[in-house]
Design a protein around this motif. Structure first.
Motif, PDB file in Angstrom:
ATOM      1  N   ASP A 160       0.836  -1.212   0.000  1.00 40.51           N
ATOM      2  CA  ASP A 160       0.000   0.000   0.000  1.00 40.51           C
ATOM      3  C   ASP A 160       0.868   1.258   0.000  1.00 40.51           C
ATOM      4  OD1 ASP A 160      -2.326  -1.430  -0.072  1.00 40.51           O
ATOM      5  OD2 ASP A 160      -2.700  -1.307   2.104  1.00 40.51           O
ATOM      6  N   SER A 161       1.934   1.239   0.780  1.00 41.06           N
ATOM      7  CA  SER A 161       2.848   2.380   0.828  1.00 41.06           C
ATOM      8  C   SER A 161       3.499   2.604  -0.519  1.00 41.06           C
ATOM      9  CB  SER A 161       3.904   2.145   1.910  1.00 41.06           C
ATOM     10  OG  SER A 161       4.874   3.152   1.881  1.00 41.06           O
ATOM     11  N   CYS A 162       3.902   1.542  -1.187  1.00 42.63           N
ATOM     12  CA  CYS A 162       4.514   1.664  -2.503  1.00 42.63           C
ATOM     13  C   CYS A 162       3.523   2.220  -3.523  1.00 42.63           C
ATOM     14  CB  CYS A 162       5.037   0.304  -2.983  1.00 42.63           C
ATOM     15  SG  CYS A 162       6.476  -0.284  -2.066  1.00 42.63           S
ATOM     16  N   ILE A 163       2.292   1.731  -3.464  1.00 40.45           N
ATOM     17  CA  ILE A 163       1.255   2.223  -4.381  1.00 40.45           C
ATOM     18  C   ILE A 163       1.012   3.703  -4.142  1.00 40.45           C
ATOM     19  CG2 ILE A 163      -1.208   2.061  -4.956  1.00 40.45           C
ATOM     20  CD1 ILE A 163      -0.940  -0.981  -4.458  1.00 40.45           C
ATOM     21  N   ALA A 164       0.952   4.109  -2.880  1.00 38.77           N
ATOM     22  CA  ALA A 164       0.736   5.530  -2.552  1.00 38.77           C
ATOM     23  C   ALA A 164       1.885   6.390  -3.080  1.00 38.77           C
ATOM     24  CB  ALA A 164       0.594   5.697  -1.045  1.00 38.77           C
ATOM     25  N   GLN A 165       3.105   5.903  -2.976  1.00 36.66           N
ATOM     26  CA  GLN A 165       4.266   6.654  -3.492  1.00 36.66           C
ATOM     27  C   GLN A 165       4.206   6.760  -5.005  1.00 36.66           C
ATOM     28  OE1 GLN A 165       7.814   4.772  -2.048  1.00 36.66           O
ATOM     29  NE2 GLN A 165       7.656   5.664   0.003  1.00 36.66           N
ATOM     30  N   ILE A 166       3.786   5.709  -5.657  1.00 32.99           N
ATOM     31  CA  ILE A 166       3.663   5.729  -7.116  1.00 32.99           C
ATOM     32  C   ILE A 166       2.607   6.754  -7.534  1.00 32.99           C
ATOM     33  CG2 ILE A 166       2.921   4.401  -9.133  1.00 32.99           C
ATOM     34  CD1 ILE A 166       4.273   1.954  -7.832  1.00 32.99           C
TER      35      ILE A 166
END
Length: 98
Positions: A88-94
């Motif tokens: 989820d954190s990676c998706i938010a950063q993307i």
């Protein structure tokens, strides 16, 4: 003159003793250096083996959790939640970088 010769002989004997002691210490130092190197290699091998065993333990815990073992079920849920949060954190950063 006799006194000087005796003093010289004593000095010569002491120098020979010192040289012998020096050689003994030098030999002992070489032996200790070799042992130190051997022990460092043994320690390195043990550390590598320890890391492989830790990885095996983690793998076995995951296998036990997946097989339904109640003891590891909670651990597996926590691990899955952590991985989901990371995703989820990676998706938010993307999304913020797009």
């Amino acid at each position: 003159m006799m006194e000087e010769k005796r003093n010289f002989n004593e000095l010569e004997n002491k120098v020979l003793d010192l040289l012998e002691n020096y050689q003994n210490i030098k030999n002992e130092f070489s032996v200790l250096e070799e042992e130190n190197a051997r022990l460092k290699n043994k320690l390195r091998d043990s550390q590598v083996h320890n890391l492989s065993l830790l990885e095996e333990v983690k793998r076995l815990k995951v296998v036990n959790a997946m097989s339904g073992n109640q003891e590891y079920k909670k651990m597996m849920k926590l691990k899955m939640n952590k991985l989901i949060k990371e995703v989820d954190s990676c998706i938010a950063q993307i999304k913020t970088n797009s």
